[in-house]
Every structure is written in C-alpha cells, then in structure tokens.
Design a protein around this motif. Structure first.
Motif, PDB file in Angstrom:
ATOM      1  N   SER A 270       0.827  -1.209   0.000  1.00 52.54           N
ATOM      2  CA  SER A 270       0.000   0.000   0.000  1.00 52.54           C
ATOM      3  C   SER A 270       0.858   1.254   0.000  1.00 52.54           C
ATOM      4  O   SER A 270       0.599   2.204  -0.748  1.00 52.54           O
ATOM      5  N   VAL A 271       1.908   1.243   0.815  1.00 51.31           N
ATOM      6  CA  VAL A 271       2.799   2.414   0.885  1.00 51.31           C
ATOM      7  C   VAL A 271       3.586   2.568  -0.414  1.00 51.31           C
ATOM      8  O   VAL A 271       3.807   3.681  -0.890  1.00 51.31           O
ATOM      9  N   ARG A 272       4.009   1.445  -0.988  1.00 55.33           N
ATOM     10  CA  ARG A 272       4.755   1.504  -2.246  1.00 55.33           C
ATOM     11  C   ARG A 272       3.934   2.173  -3.348  1.00 55.33           C
ATOM     12  O   ARG A 272       4.455   2.971  -4.132  1.00 55.33           O
ATOM     13  N   LYS A 273       2.643   1.866  -3.386  1.00 56.30           N
ATOM     14  CA  LYS A 273       1.762   2.485  -4.371  1.00 56.30           C
ATOM     15  C   LYS A 273       1.668   3.984  -4.117  1.00 56.30           C
ATOM     16  O   LYS A 273       1.667   4.794  -5.062  1.00 56.30           O
ATOM     17  N   CYS A 274       1.605   4.373  -2.851  1.00 58.79           N
ATOM     18  CA  CYS A 274       1.558   5.801  -2.509  1.00 58.79           C
ATOM     19  C   CYS A 274       2.836   6.507  -2.948  1.00 58.79           C
ATOM     20  O   CYS A 274       2.791   7.589  -3.530  1.00 58.79           O
ATOM     21  N   GLN A 295      19.599   5.631  10.317  1.00 62.92           N
ATOM     22  CA  GLN A 295      20.922   5.468   9.735  1.00 62.92           C
ATOM     23  C   GLN A 295      21.504   4.080   9.966  1.00 62.92           C
ATOM     24  O   GLN A 295      22.356   3.623   9.213  1.00 62.92           O
ATOM     25  N   TRP A 296      21.036   3.346  10.996  1.00 58.58           N
ATOM     26  CA  TRP A 296      21.628   2.047  11.304  1.00 58.58           C
ATOM     27  C   TRP A 296      20.864   0.875  10.700  1.00 58.58           C
ATOM     28  O   TRP A 296      21.153  -0.272  10.961  1.00 58.58           O
ATOM     29  N   THR A 297      19.842   1.161   9.893  1.00 56.38           N
ATOM     30  CA  THR A 297      19.063   0.070   9.309  1.00 56.38           C
ATOM     31  C   THR A 297      19.665  -0.372   7.988  1.00 56.38           C
ATOM     32  O   THR A 297      20.638   0.179   7.500  1.00 56.38           O
ATOM     33  N   SER A 298      19.027  -1.360   7.387  1.00 52.83           N
ATOM     34  CA  SER A 298      19.571  -1.964   6.169  1.00 52.83           C
ATOM     35  C   SER A 298      19.461  -1.083   4.951  1.00 52.83           C
ATOM     36  O   SER A 298      20.068  -1.349   3.930  1.00 52.83           O
ATOM     37  N   GLY A 299      18.643  -0.049   5.034  1.00 50.36           N
ATOM     38  CA  GLY A 299      18.435   0.799   3.869  1.00 50.36           C
ATOM     39  C   GLY A 299      17.184   0.435   3.099  1.00 50.36           C
ATOM     40  O   GLY A 299      16.835   1.110   2.144  1.00 50.36           O
ATOM     41  N   ARG A 300      16.517  -0.615   3.482  1.00 52.79           N
ATOM     42  CA  ARG A 300      15.267  -1.001   2.835  1.00 52.79           C
ATOM     43  C   ARG A 300      14.116  -0.400   3.613  1.00 52.79           C
ATOM     44  O   ARG A 300      13.863  -0.766   4.755  1.00 52.79           O
ATOM     45  N   TRP A 301      13.403   0.561   3.013  1.00 58.89           N
ATOM     46  CA  TRP A 301      12.377   1.294   3.764  1.00 58.89           C
ATOM     47  C   TRP A 301      11.263   0.391   4.260  1.00 58.89           C
ATOM     48  O   TRP A 301      10.643   0.649   5.285  1.00 58.89           O
ATOM     49  N   ALA A 302      10.989  -0.702   3.542  1.00 60.22           N
ATOM     50  CA  ALA A 302       9.904  -1.582   3.953  1.00 60.22           C
ATOM     51  C   ALA A 302      10.157  -2.152   5.345  1.00 60.22           C
ATOM     52  O   ALA A 302       9.262  -2.198   6.192  1.00 60.22           O
ATOM     53  N   SER A 303      11.387  -2.580   5.608  1.00 63.93           N
ATOM     54  CA  SER A 303      11.700  -3.123   6.922  1.00 63.93           C
ATOM     55  C   SER A 303      11.855  -2.021   7.949  1.00 63.93           C
ATOM     56  O   SER A 303      11.662  -2.243   9.149  1.00 63.93           O
ATOM     57  N   ASP A 304      12.192  -0.812   7.517  1.00 60.71           N
ATOM     58  CA  ASP A 304      12.356   0.302   8.446  1.00 60.71           C
ATOM     59  C   ASP A 304      11.053   0.631   9.165  1.00 60.71           C
ATOM     60  O   ASP A 304      11.064   1.125  10.292  1.00 60.71           O
TER      61      ASP A 304
END
Length: 482
Positions: A270-274, A295-304
């Motif tokens: 849903s967020v990706r479509k937005c 800053q310490w996450t993997s860089g993938r917004w979905a998991s963030d």
C-alpha cells in the motif's frame, strides 16, 4: 510560419561549456525527466534539441539545448581576425556562412546559430570549475551574438563551488545579474527568480513570462494539495488495517510468522503504491525513492517501518517508555488475556475497549473475546514513522531537481514544532481504527463513505501544514535527517 511562431513563443538558447548541466537544468524547468541524456561524461549533448514549455495546452516557450563550446579560445581568435567594419553579430554570421562552420568549428557553429535565432540565452555555468581563460573567451564569444544573456550558476552547493570568482568575471563582462540554480537540488524560489529575471531582460515578453510564473504557482499548489490528499488516504487505510488471528494460528510459531509477514507485506504494498503516485505527481521515476528512516538500518524502507530501534524511539516520543514499540511494531489486542483474573473481568475489558471505539465494534469484540481470537492492528509508532517518511518525501520532491541521479533517502526527525504537528495526526486517525472497511485493497472497490471522505479532507489539511514545517537539523535520540 516561423514569424508567426515567434510572435507567440519565446525562444531561449541554453548554452555553456561542456558538462555544465544544461540538459539537467531543462529537465528541472520542464519537469520532463526523460529529456536528453544526463551523464558525468563530457560532451553528452552533441546536437541541438528543442523542448517546449506549455501553459494551458499552448507552447509559450521553446528551450534549445545546445552542445558545449569545445574550443572557445580558437573561436574567439578566428572572429577577431575578421574585417573590422563588421559588427560582432555580422562576424558570427560570416563564420556560419563559411566552411569552418562545417569543419573545425562545427560544434560551436551549432551553438552560435541557435544564439542568433533566439530571443535570449541562458548561460549555464558549473561553479565548481576554476575561471580559466577559455571560459573568459566563451563569455566574449556569447556576447558577440548581441542577445540578452542570463547566467545560471549551477552546483553552487558543492564544497568546491567558486561562486564569488564567477560572479566577479561575469560582472567584468557586463553580466551583473545571475541566478543560483542547483539543477540537482534547486533553491526554493530559484525557478521563479529565473523567469522574473528573464522578464527584465526581455520586457517585450513580460506578459507571457508572467503567464509562466502564474502557471508555476498553480502547478505547485495543485501538487501540494494532491500530495497531501494521497498521504492522508494512505494513513487512513493503514490505521484501518485489522486482521483476526485464530487461536490455532497463534499456537503455531511458523503459522503466526507467516501471518505477520503477510500483514506487513500488505502495508508495504500500500505504501509503495503511494510512493509511486507521489513520484509521478512530481514527474519522477518510480525507482527514485527509498524511504530510509534510520541510519543504522539496512536501507530497505519496507523493513524500516517495523525497525525495533525506530519504533522504540517513537515510543519514547509518545510517552510510552523506552521499551515501547521495540518488539514487532503492531498491537496485539488480547481480548482474553488475564483469564486468571476472571472471565467477567476480561470480558468487561473487551466490552470497554469496544465501546471506546464505537458501538459498531462491540459485537465483533465480544465474539472475538469468547472465541479467543486476537486482532492485529498497526501501532501508533508505525503510523508516526509512516507519516513522517511520506511527509518528508513530499518535502524532498518539492525541492528536488530532475537532474538528480542519486536515490532519495528520507530520514525521520520528529522534534520541536515538527514533532508536535506530526503527533497531532494520531487523533483523527483513531477514527479509522474503528472502520476496517476504510482500508483500501489493491484491485478492490474503494470505500467512499461520507465519513471517510470528510476525514480524508481534514487529515490532508493537517498534512499540508506539516509540509510547511521544516524538521530541525540536529534531531534527538539518534535520529538523523539527510
């Protein structure tokens, strides 16, 4: 035909030395990300390319992207060798009529021919370059064409910018006005300033340029409103998400993990479509956004969106304690938890929770309490991370040039006034929690109830207010804003 077109259209030649960012500037001005080729390789543009700027379906300006001037020193010397009785423009015309225009000065001739046929020129300068003699010759050659010239200083934000040196040399050649316009991340108001300055140089076209300015304002307002409405719609849909988990699923560790993974994926989709819609509204490509919250996450917004450290930070902002939100990022509504305290107490708590969300929720709550069914909904922590990311993305897109080739990274900075306004979104979103039918599913018929539409309009107003609030540069709790 050409004369009639000239009366209703302003022709502007975009000139400058090789790899100064001419094509990049035009992508930003026209919001056509696919125009030309943008590359770090010098001399990417080899031919004159035209692109129109339309207002209400009518082309009011035509920009001509020209090749870089490759040998301005030799060109200037050649022009000075021509008969003295010729005026500067006549010398240029003589060059274009000679064999050199198809030989040693073939690339330069393309630029000069366009200069003579234009109403004005935008001279794009890479401020990172030192002011070498060849660039002084370049300015002299362009002045020879006797056309109004508007210098645009590009890459002024670079640590290697030599803006003062360039301003000094431009003034020495009579070019006292210049626009700061970083094609990758334009300054707020720079586009408007460019057209205002052009109207001073071309007073005969002031009315038409004012039309362009008015259209710029209209488009900006429309994008801002549409963006706020799209963000509000996504937040309402996220808050309305509710999934029932059967006791058997909860008892099976792998089954519960699959259930949670599916739940998260539905939110991410849903967020990706937005995000895709927001990019399209601002004329960008789908792959231009990557919501990197911490800053310490993997860089993938979905998991963030479900990052424990992120949610713990937001939990502290919500006054829920240091451990709040640090588990999985959603709320398990345990209707039968604490049965050892007595069935009446547990059922009473379930009824109270149901009535707190409206009478319409009571039957389902009671049923779930009796059947041992749990409900999965998004926690406020996730909603805050999601709202912040989408709002910040809108802010970035509003000021981002279409020449930018780096991925957008949006980071959360919920502090000060921004934090206060951001947290105020939670109150209206509570209404959506009581209406799972307000969630929008891909491919399904959308819910257009009057109450949902009213909430959407109200929430969009709050989001528009957030777009005007700039998060602080030094956010607390280890949260970083890029």
């Amino acid at each position: 035909m050409a004369d009639s077109l000239r009366k209703s259209t302003i022709d502007v030649a975009v000139v400058g030395h090789t790899n100064a960012g001419k094509t990049s500037l035009l992508r930003t001005l026209t919001r056509q990300v696919r125009f030309g080729e943008v590359s770090d390789r010098p001399g990417t543009t080899r031919h004159v390319e035209a692109i129109g700027l339309e207002v209400d379906g009518r082309t009011v300006m035509r920009y001509f992207d020209t090749p870089g001037l490759e040998d301005s020193v030799a060109l200037q010397y050649h022009l000075k060798q021509m008969p003295e009785q010729l005026t500067p423009p006549q010398r240029v015309a003589a060059l274009l009529d000679g064999p050199e225009a198809h030989g040693v000065f073939e690339q330069e001739a393309k630029v000069l021919r366009q200069m003579l046929g234009a109403d004005a020129a935008i001279y794009v300068i890479d401020c990172r370059e030192p002011v070498l003699p060849k660039y002084r010759c370049e300015i002299e050659v362009l002045n020879t064409c006797a056309r109004p010239i508007m210098p645009v200083l590009n890459f002024v934000r670079s640590e290697h910018s030599r803006e003062p040196e360039w301003r000094e040399v431009l003034a020495a050649y009579g070019l006292h006005a210049a626009v700061l316009f970083d094609a990758v991340a334009p300054f707020v108001g720079a586009e408007r300033q460019l057209y205002e300055d052009l109207s001073v140089l071309m007073r005969q076209h002031k009315g038409m340029l004012q039309t362009v300015l008015d259209d710029l304002d209209r488009q900006a307002d429309e994008r801002r409103t549409a963006s706020a409405q799209r963000v509000a719609d996504t937040l309402i849909s996220a808050a309305a998400m509710r999934r029932e988990i059967e006791p058997g699923t909860l008892a099976d560790t792998k089954a519960k993990e699959r259930f949670v993974t599916t739940f998260r994926k539905e939110l991410v989709d849903s967020v990706r479509k937005c995000v895709d819609d927001l990019l399209q509204m601002h004329g960008f490509e789908k792959d231009d956004a990557q919501l990197d919250v911490m800053q310490w996450t993997s860089g993938r917004w979905a998991s963030d969106l479900f990052n424990p450290e992120t949610l713990a930070s937001v939990g502290r902002l919500l006054g829920k304690g240091a451990a709040a939100g640090a588990a999985v990022g959603f709320t398990l509504d345990l209707a039968l938890a604490g049965m050892s305290l007595g069935a009446a107490t547990a059922l009473g708590a379930a009824i109270g929770g149901a009535l707190g969300q409206g009478w319409g929720q009571a039957p389902r709550k009671l049923r779930n309490a009796i059947m041992g069914v749990e409900e999965l909904t998004l926690d406020n922590d996730v909603l805050i991370v999601l709202a912040d990311s989408l709002v910040h993305l809108c802010q970035v897109l509003q000021a981002r040039g279409h020449a930018a080739q780096d991925t957008i990274e949006v980071r959360m900075a919920p502090s000060g006034t921004y934090r206060k306004v951001l947290l105020q979104l939670l109150e209206p979103l509570e209404q959506a929690r009581a209406h799972p039918e307000w969630e929008h599913h891909a491919g399904a018929r959308r819910n257009h109830s009057s109450r949902r539409e009213a909430l959407g309009r109200s929430l969009a107003e709050q989001v528009m207010g957030l777009l005007d609030v700039v998060p602080p540069e030094a956010p607390p709790i280890g949260v970083e804003m890029q």
